[in-house]
Motif scaffolding. Structure first.
Motif, short mmCIF file in Angstrom:
data_model
loop_
_atom_site.label_atom_id
_atom_site.label_comp_id
_atom_site.label_asym_id
_atom_site.label_seq_id
_atom_site.Cartn_x
_atom_site.Cartn_y
_atom_site.Cartn_z
N ASP A 1 1.16 -1.08 -0.14
CA ASP A 1 0.05 0.04 0.13
C ASP A 1 0.81 1.09 -0.07
OD1 ASP A 1 -2.09 1.79 0.17
OD2 ASP A 1 -2.68 1.38 2.15
N VAL A 2 0.82 1.82 -1.18
CA VAL A 2 1.97 3.06 -1.39
C VAL A 2 1.53 4.01 -0.63
CG1 VAL A 2 3.16 4.44 -3.16
CG2 VAL A 2 2.83 1.96 -3.67
N GLY A 3 0.06 4.24 -0.43
CA GLY A 3 -0.41 5.56 0.10
C GLY A 3 -0.22 5.54 1.62
N ALA A 4 -0.39 4.28 2.19
CA ALA A 4 -0.01 4.25 3.66
C ALA A 4 1.32 4.45 3.86
CB ALA A 4 -0.37 2.82 4.08
N ILE A 5 2.36 4.16 3.02
CA ILE A 5 3.74 4.10 3.38
C ILE A 5 4.08 5.86 3.19
CG2 ILE A 5 6.15 3.75 2.30
CD1 ILE A 5 5.32 0.86 1.67
N ALA A 6 3.46 6.37 2.04
CA ALA A 6 3.89 7.71 1.98
C ALA A 6 3.36 8.53 3.11
CB ALA A 6 3.25 8.20 0.70
N GLY A 7 1.98 8.10 3.77
CA GLY A 7 1.33 8.94 4.82
C GLY A 7 2.26 8.65 6.18
N ASN A 8 2.89 7.38 6.25
CA ASN A 8 3.66 7.15 7.42
C ASN A 8 5.11 8.01 7.43
OD1 ASN A 8 4.84 6.25 9.73
ND2 ASN A 8 5.39 4.04 8.73
N ILE A 9 5.37 8.15 6.06
CA ILE A 9 6.83 9.01 6.09
C ILE A 9 6.56 10.48 6.31
CG2 ILE A 9 8.32 9.82 4.32
CD1 ILE A 9 8.44 6.92 3.08
N ALA A 10 5.34 10.69 5.61
CA ALA A 10 4.96 12.34 5.94
C ALA A 10 4.68 12.76 7.24
CB ALA A 10 3.80 12.52 4.77
N ASP A 11 4.23 11.59 8.07
CA ASP A 11 3.75 11.83 9.45
C ASP A 11 5.48 11.96 10.16
OD1 ASP A 11 1.20 11.88 9.14
OD2 ASP A 11 0.94 9.69 9.74
N LYS A 12 6.25 11.49 9.73
CA LYS A 12 7.82 11.14 10.57
C LYS A 12 8.30 12.48 10.11
CE LYS A 12 8.41 6.39 10.98
NZ LYS A 12 9.16 5.00 10.80
N ILE A 13 8.17 12.81 8.60
CA ILE A 13 8.76 14.11 8.58
C ILE A 13 8.11 15.24 9.29
CG2 ILE A 13 8.93 15.84 6.49
CD1 ILE A 13 9.72 13.31 4.63
N GLY A 14 6.77 15.34 9.24
CA GLY A 14 6.09 16.43 10.13
C GLY A 14 6.51 16.50 11.47
N ALA A 15 6.70 15.22 12.16
CA ALA A 15 6.94 15.34 13.52
C ALA A 15 8.49 15.79 13.67
CB ALA A 15 6.87 13.66 13.99
N PHE A 16 9.48 15.61 12.77
CA PHE A 16 10.82 15.96 12.67
C PHE A 16 10.76 17.29 12.68
CE2 PHE A 16 14.56 17.20 10.47
CZ PHE A 16 15.48 17.04 11.18
N PHE A 17 10.06 18.07 11.81
CA PHE A 17 9.95 19.54 11.60
C PHE A 17 9.21 20.27 12.68
CE2 PHE A 17 10.96 18.56 7.02
CZ PHE A 17 12.31 19.29 7.13
#
Length: 124
Positions: A3-19
């Motif tokens: 599920d590419v959408g779930a993976i992209a959402g997970n990466i976006a959440d991690k990047i958002g938490a980092f910033f």
């Protein structure tokens, strides 16, 4: 199936938490306020800044890295200009003063042009 959408959402959440953690650190240390209030006399009389700054300049002269020293001077000049009365009167109320924006844009374009020329236009 992946599920590419779930993976992209997970990466976006991690990047958002980092910033957001970086933003929290910047707000906790009051870095934007420190950058806005330029105190050149206070900075150059502070030994905690002056000793490493002199060491940096001496090292750059020793390495004969005049290009990097010039670029550091450009950044310090831009920081100094950001604290002048001209910059403080750039926005009055909620209105941008258009007659003051063009010289600022021209100066910024000159600085960016110099940096591009120094990095890509010349050979050492």
């Amino acid at each position: 199936m992946v599920d590419v959408g779930a993976i992209a959402g997970n990466i976006a959440d991690k990047i958002g938490a980092f910033f957001s953690s970086i933003g929290g650190l910047l707000q906790a240390t009051h870095l934007p306020e420190q950058i806005k209030s330029v105190d050149v006399a206070g900075l150059f009389s502070n030994p905690w800044f002056l000793v490493p700054f002199i060491a940096f300049v001496a090292y750059m002269i020793y390495k004969q890295a005049f290009r990097d020293l010039f670029i550091a001077a450009l950044f310090m000049g831009a920081w100094y200009v950001s604290g002048t009365h001209y910059m403080h009167t750039l926005v009055i109320g909620d209105e941008l003063q258009i007659n003051k924006v063009l010289p600022l844009l021209f100066g910024g374009a000159v600085v960016v042009g110099l940096v591009i020329y120094l990095y890509f236009g010349r050979s050492d």
